[in-house]
Design a protein around this motif. Structure first.
Motif, PDB file in Angstrom:
ATOM      1  N   SER A  38       5.117  15.959   6.264  1.00  0.00           N
ATOM      2  CA  SER A  38       4.100  16.846   5.699  1.00  0.00           C
ATOM      3  C   SER A  38       4.570  18.290   5.663  1.00  0.00           C
ATOM      4  CB  SER A  38       2.805  16.751   6.514  1.00  0.00           C
ATOM      5  OG  SER A  38       3.041  17.134   7.865  1.00  0.00           O
ATOM      6  N   LYS A  39       5.584  18.631   6.497  1.00  0.00           N
ATOM      7  CA  LYS A  39       6.094  19.996   6.514  1.00  0.00           C
ATOM      8  C   LYS A  39       7.583  19.976   6.870  1.00  0.00           C
ATOM      9  CE  LYS A  39       3.604  23.517   8.029  1.00  0.00           C
ATOM     10  NZ  LYS A  39       2.978  24.556   8.902  1.00  0.00           N
ATOM     11  N   VAL A  40       8.389  20.693   6.063  1.00  0.00           N
ATOM     12  CA  VAL A  40       9.840  20.736   6.245  1.00  0.00           C
ATOM     13  C   VAL A  40      10.296  22.186   6.300  1.00  0.00           C
ATOM     14  CG1 VAL A  40      12.063  20.279   5.119  1.00  0.00           C
ATOM     15  CG2 VAL A  40      10.300  18.507   5.156  1.00  0.00           C
ATOM     16  N   LEU A  41      11.165  22.490   7.251  1.00  0.00           N
ATOM     17  CA  LEU A  41      11.792  23.803   7.319  1.00  0.00           C
ATOM     18  C   LEU A  41      13.154  23.731   6.635  1.00  0.00           C
ATOM     19  CD1 LEU A  41      11.936  26.380  10.140  1.00  0.00           C
ATOM     20  CD2 LEU A  41      14.110  25.556   9.217  1.00  0.00           C
ATOM     21  N   ILE A  42      13.474  24.738   5.817  1.00  0.00           N
ATOM     22  CA  ILE A  42      14.772  24.815   5.151  1.00  0.00           C
ATOM     23  C   ILE A  42      15.606  25.858   5.870  1.00  0.00           C
ATOM     24  CG2 ILE A  42      16.001  25.255   3.005  1.00  0.00           C
ATOM     25  CD1 ILE A  42      12.490  24.548   2.467  1.00  0.00           C
ATOM     26  N   ALA A  43      16.665  25.419   6.519  1.00  0.00           N
ATOM     27  CA  ALA A  43      17.510  26.306   7.322  1.00  0.00           C
ATOM     28  C   ALA A  43      18.612  26.903   6.448  1.00  0.00           C
ATOM     29  CB  ALA A  43      18.097  25.544   8.499  1.00  0.00           C
ATOM     30  N   ASN A  44      18.210  27.569   5.399  1.00  0.00           N
ATOM     31  CA  ASN A  44      19.177  28.134   4.470  1.00  0.00           C
ATOM     32  C   ASN A  44      18.489  29.209   3.633  1.00  0.00           C
ATOM     33  OD1 ASN A  44      21.629  28.269   2.689  1.00  0.00           O
ATOM     34  ND2 ASN A  44      22.120  26.389   3.790  1.00  0.00           N
ATOM     35  N   ARG A  45      19.146  29.687   2.630  1.00  0.00           N
ATOM     36  CA  ARG A  45      18.642  30.802   1.846  1.00  0.00           C
ATOM     37  C   ARG A  45      19.004  30.608   0.373  1.00  0.00           C
ATOM     38  NH1 ARG A  45      22.059  34.247  -0.149  1.00  0.00           N
ATOM     39  NH2 ARG A  45      20.563  35.963  -0.115  1.00  0.00           N
ATOM     40  N   HIS A  82      15.836  20.708   6.727  1.00  0.00           N
ATOM     41  CA  HIS A  82      16.841  20.485   5.689  1.00  0.00           C
ATOM     42  C   HIS A  82      17.848  21.621   5.782  1.00  0.00           C
ATOM     43  CE1 HIS A  82      18.914  19.805   1.971  1.00  0.00           C
ATOM     44  NE2 HIS A  82      18.126  18.801   1.633  1.00  0.00           N
ATOM     45  N   PRO A  83      19.147  21.317   5.982  1.00  0.00           N
ATOM     46  CA  PRO A  83      20.126  22.388   6.198  1.00  0.00           C
ATOM     47  C   PRO A  83      20.727  22.977   4.938  1.00  0.00           C
ATOM     48  CG  PRO A  83      21.200  20.283   6.474  1.00  0.00           C
ATOM     49  CD  PRO A  83      19.753  19.978   6.154  1.00  0.00           C
ATOM     50  N   GLY A  84      20.434  22.405   3.762  1.00  0.00           N
ATOM     51  CA  GLY A  84      21.071  22.892   2.542  1.00  0.00           C
ATOM     52  C   GLY A  84      22.558  22.645   2.586  1.00  0.00           C
ATOM     53  N   TYR A  85      23.355  23.621   2.079  1.00  0.00           N
ATOM     54  CA  TYR A  85      24.808  23.538   2.250  1.00  0.00           C
ATOM     55  C   TYR A  85      25.317  24.878   2.736  1.00  0.00           C
ATOM     56  CZ  TYR A  85      23.941  24.522  -2.754  1.00  0.00           C
ATOM     57  OH  TYR A  85      23.436  24.964  -3.947  1.00  0.00           O
ATOM     58  N   GLY A  86      26.466  24.846   3.405  1.00  0.00           N
ATOM     59  CA  GLY A  86      26.946  26.049   4.079  1.00  0.00           C
ATOM     60  C   GLY A  86      26.211  26.239   5.391  1.00  0.00           C
ATOM     61  N   PHE A  87      26.465  27.359   6.054  1.00  0.00           N
ATOM     62  CA  PHE A  87      25.833  27.689   7.330  1.00  0.00           C
ATOM     63  C   PHE A  87      25.923  26.523   8.318  1.00  0.00           C
ATOM     64  CE2 PHE A  87      23.272  30.811   4.616  1.00  0.00           C
ATOM     65  CZ  PHE A  87      24.139  31.859   4.896  1.00  0.00           C
ATOM     66  N   LEU A  88      24.790  25.951   8.710  1.00  0.00           N
ATOM     67  CA  LEU A  88      24.785  24.925   9.761  1.00  0.00           C
ATOM     68  C   LEU A  88      24.746  23.491   9.214  1.00  0.00           C
ATOM     69  CD1 LEU A  88      22.220  26.644  12.176  1.00  0.00           C
ATOM     70  CD2 LEU A  88      24.699  26.473  12.495  1.00  0.00           C
ATOM     71  N   SER A  89      24.972  23.335   7.912  1.00  0.00           N
ATOM     72  CA  SER A  89      24.768  22.024   7.290  1.00  0.00           C
ATOM     73  C   SER A  89      25.715  20.959   7.817  1.00  0.00           C
ATOM     74  CB  SER A  89      24.910  22.131   5.776  1.00  0.00           C
ATOM     75  OG  SER A  89      26.203  22.563   5.416  1.00  0.00           O
ATOM     76  N   GLU A  90      26.923  21.338   8.248  1.00  0.00           N
ATOM     77  CA  GLU A  90      27.875  20.357   8.761  1.00  0.00           C
ATOM     78  C   GLU A  90      28.216  20.627  10.226  1.00  0.00           C
ATOM     79  OE1 GLU A  90      30.674  18.725   5.461  1.00  0.00           O
ATOM     80  OE2 GLU A  90      30.502  20.880   5.084  1.00  0.00           O
ATOM     81  N   ASN A  91      27.271  21.205  10.929  1.00  0.00           N
ATOM     82  CA  ASN A  91      27.445  21.510  12.345  1.00  0.00           C
ATOM     83  C   ASN A  91      26.840  20.383  13.177  1.00  0.00           C
ATOM     84  OD1 ASN A  91      26.819  22.604  15.027  1.00  0.00           O
ATOM     85  ND2 ASN A  91      27.525  24.554  14.189  1.00  0.00           N
ATOM     86  N   ALA A  92      27.697  19.575  13.766  1.00  0.00           N
ATOM     87  CA  ALA A  92      27.224  18.403  14.520  1.00  0.00           C
ATOM     88  C   ALA A  92      26.380  18.807  15.720  1.00  0.00           C
ATOM     89  CB  ALA A  92      28.420  17.563  14.959  1.00  0.00           C
ATOM     90  N   ASP A  93      26.721  19.917  16.354  1.00  0.00           N
ATOM     91  CA  ASP A  93      25.936  20.362  17.514  1.00  0.00           C
ATOM     92  C   ASP A  93      24.515  20.725  17.090  1.00  0.00           C
ATOM     93  OD1 ASP A  93      28.141  19.995  19.130  1.00  0.00           O
ATOM     94  OD2 ASP A  93      28.754  22.107  19.065  1.00  0.00           O
TER      95      ASP A  93
END
Length: 602
Positions: A3-10, A79-90
């Motif tokens: 019902s609600k998603v945060l997008i960790a990108n810009r 949702h991490p998008g791409y770049g930044f933390l999108s491929e950060n396993a931690d």
């Protein structure tokens, strides 16, 4: 479903995810740095939370702060998008540990791809073709030199950890190996903190072809055809298209099977991309798996009539992939799609990234054939802190030739004023024989970059100056009634824009600046009929009209039509092949004299 998603990108990707969420009835949460307080992704989201300073390390790379925003907002997934933390396993682990869902692959899958050397060994074990080379941990220079001799030249030295074209060297002869090895290790150490390298055979004039893969948590993994990304500059993609004009049905089947095998090797779920290097004879080798959504995903969406972000959301929510995708080994492509990225950068200055306010941003109208994925609008600022992409321009049509023509038309309708842009470079790109003939390889742009850049000091034909001046005159005349309406007497002849003065023949001076040269044009006439004089030259303009983004007129007996954009500072003219931009300047300039006064310069 969430019902609600945060997008960790810009920027563009955040706006892209928000659009799909809104269509599905999912509320969205944006995060923003100090520099992005008024950004479009902040305005589009249902709510937004500040996460720190302008630099990525102070904001978009702070996983703990982003997680805190997710908790406080009540988001169920990120949702991490791409770049930044999108491929950060931690970060993926931290999201799961916080009781939230990471909309992407598992941290375990990411870690299996974290090392190029380890990934290559894993792919070999799963029968995925890899480039012959050396991936061992023993980094003794003498051993590496022997391995290089075994592999044969030319070969490539690559940083085992990293990407983005850093830590890569092509070695063409044995006596060049030692110096290139030392240089590559030093760059890898500085960029990634580790100097381990791997060696692999260098494929001459390779093509870069990638396959979109998708997995769910029910054991299904499929591929969604290929994208060709061979038009590159310094290992950065410039043009992407689907399907590849190089790939035959038989090659597609073999590469698709290899892509699925690669995804299965790391137990992949959600969207990912398996990238291959392809030789001129159709031999292909595994490069890497990008464990995220790709920037160029729209070309797959347009040719398959799919929304990959919606698939991401559904798979992350626990749903299985649609049966229609699972039961088909290959999904037939519908037409052809091509993507370009509009950047604030200066190709004439080695593609120096730009920044500043977008005083004018005109993009083609969206339609069945044209899609714009952007994160800024006119008046926004391209920040110095982030990637200077203005928008992605994606076109679709039934055939590749038709799509290329759509792309030329869309670029002709594009105008970016403020920071320098790569629009003219892209216009040359999509007309170049290497692109139209589908013969481009990954190194072509770097070898022939001068073919894609405008020649220095190209002379501007007189007719273009006449057209630009007439467009300015028409713009002034159109604006005059609006200005007069704000005065006490809207019918006063002094408010007219045709140069009328009591006892004085009508004359106006239009000043245009082109390539740094100031050109003063004396104009007589009005209403689309003008006589123009400058630098000993004269032009007769008749029946001029400026409307609906076009200028048309008869100039010295020759009628023509041009795309046109006119504002207070610039005139853009485009004849379908050539773009000319003129700056508008005041008819009277002032300069300080030695006595402190001002000398008028006419």
């Amino acid at each position: 479903m969430f019902s609600k998603v945060l997008i960790a990108n810009r920027g563009e990707i955040a706006c892209r995810v928000i659009r799909t969420c809104r269509r599905l009835g999912i509320r969205t949460v944006a995060v923003y740095s100090d520099a992005d307080a008024t950004a479009q992704h902040v305005r589009l989201a249902d709510e937004a939370w500040p996460i720190g300073g302008s630099r990525p390390a102070e904001s978009y790379l702070r996983g703990d702060v982003i997680l805190d925003a997710a908790r406080r907002s009540g988001a169920q997934a990120i949702h991490p998008g791409y770049g930044f933390l999108s491929e950060n396993a931690d970060f993926a682990d931290a999201v799961e540990a916080a009781g939230l869902v990471f909309i992407g692959p598992s941290a375990a899958s990411m870690r299996k791809m974290g090392s190029k050397a380890g990934a290559k060994i894993l792919m070999q074990e799963h029968k995925v073709p890899v480039v012959p080379g050396y991936t061992g941990e023993d980094q003794d220079p003498a051993l590496l030199a022997r391995e290089a001799d075994r592999i044969g030249y030319p070969l490539m030295i690559k940083a085992a950890h990293g990407g983005g074209g850093k830590g890569m060297r092509i070695v063409r002869a044995k006596d060049e190996f030692a110096a290139n090895l030392e240089s590559c290790q030093r760059e890898a150490k500085n960029a990634f903190g580790r100097d381990r390298v791997l060696l692999e055979r260098y494929v001459e004039k390779p093509r870069h072809i990638e396959f979109q893969v998708f997995g769910d948590r029910h054991g299904n993994i499929v591929h969604l055809n290929e994208r060709e990304c061979s038009a590159q500059r310094r290992y950065q993609k410039v043009l992407e298209e689907a399907p590849s004009p190089f790939v035959t049905p038989e090659l597609r089947a073999r590469m698709g099977e290899a892509a699925v095998a690669a995804a299965r090797a790391i137990d992949y779920a959600n969207a990912g991309t398996v990238e291959f290097i392809v030789g001129q004879n159709g031999d292909f080798y595994f490069m890497e798996i990008n464990t995220r959504l790709q920037v160029e995903h729209p070309v797959t969406e347009l040719t398959l009539n799919l929304d990959l972000v919606e698939l991401q959301l559904r798979v992350a929510a626990g749903e299985a992939l649609p049966a229609s995708l699972v039961r088909n080994k290959s999904v037939p492509a519908d037409g052809h799609a091509i993507e370009l990225r509009l950047y604030a950068e200066d190709p004439a200055q080695n593609f120096l990234p730009g920044s500043g306010r977008l005083t004018t941003l005109r993009l083609p109208a969206a339609s069945r054939h044209v899609r714009i994925d952007g994160g800024v609008v006119e008046g926004d600022t391209v920040s110095i802190f982030y990637d200077p992409m203005v928008a992605k321009l994606i076109v679709w049509d039934r055939t590749r030739d038709a799509a290329l023509q759509r792309l030329r038309e869309a670029l002709a309708a594009t105008e970016i004023v403020g920071p320098k842009s790569n629009v003219e470079f892209l216009e040359r790109l999509v007309r170049h024989p290497a692109v139209t003939g589908a013969s481009i390889d990954t190194g072509y742009l770097d070898r022939h970059l001068e073919e894609f850049l405008p020649a220095q000091a190209e002379p501007v034909p007189d007719a273009w100056f006449a057209a630009a001046a007439a467009a300015v005159l028409l713009d002034q005349e159109a604006a005059a009634p609006l200005l007069a309406a704000t005065g006490s007497d809207p019918h006063s002849p002094w408010a007219r824009a045709d140069g009328w003065r009591l006892g004085h023949p009508g004359k106006r001076v239009v000043v245009l600046v082109q390539a740094g040269e100031r050109v003063e044009i004396a104009a007589h006439g009005n209403g689309g009929d003008y006589t123009l004089d400058w630098n000993g030259k004269q032009a007769r303009v008749r029946h001029a009209l400026l409307a609906d983004g076009a200028f048309s007129a008869e100039i010295d007996g020759h009628a023509r039509r041009l795309r046109a954009g006119v504002d207070a500072a610039h005139v853009l003219l485009h004849d379908g092949q050539t773009r000319r931009v003129f700056e508008r300047a005041a008819a009277f300039a002032y300069r300080a004299s030695a006595g402190g006064g001002g000398d008028r310069v006419v």
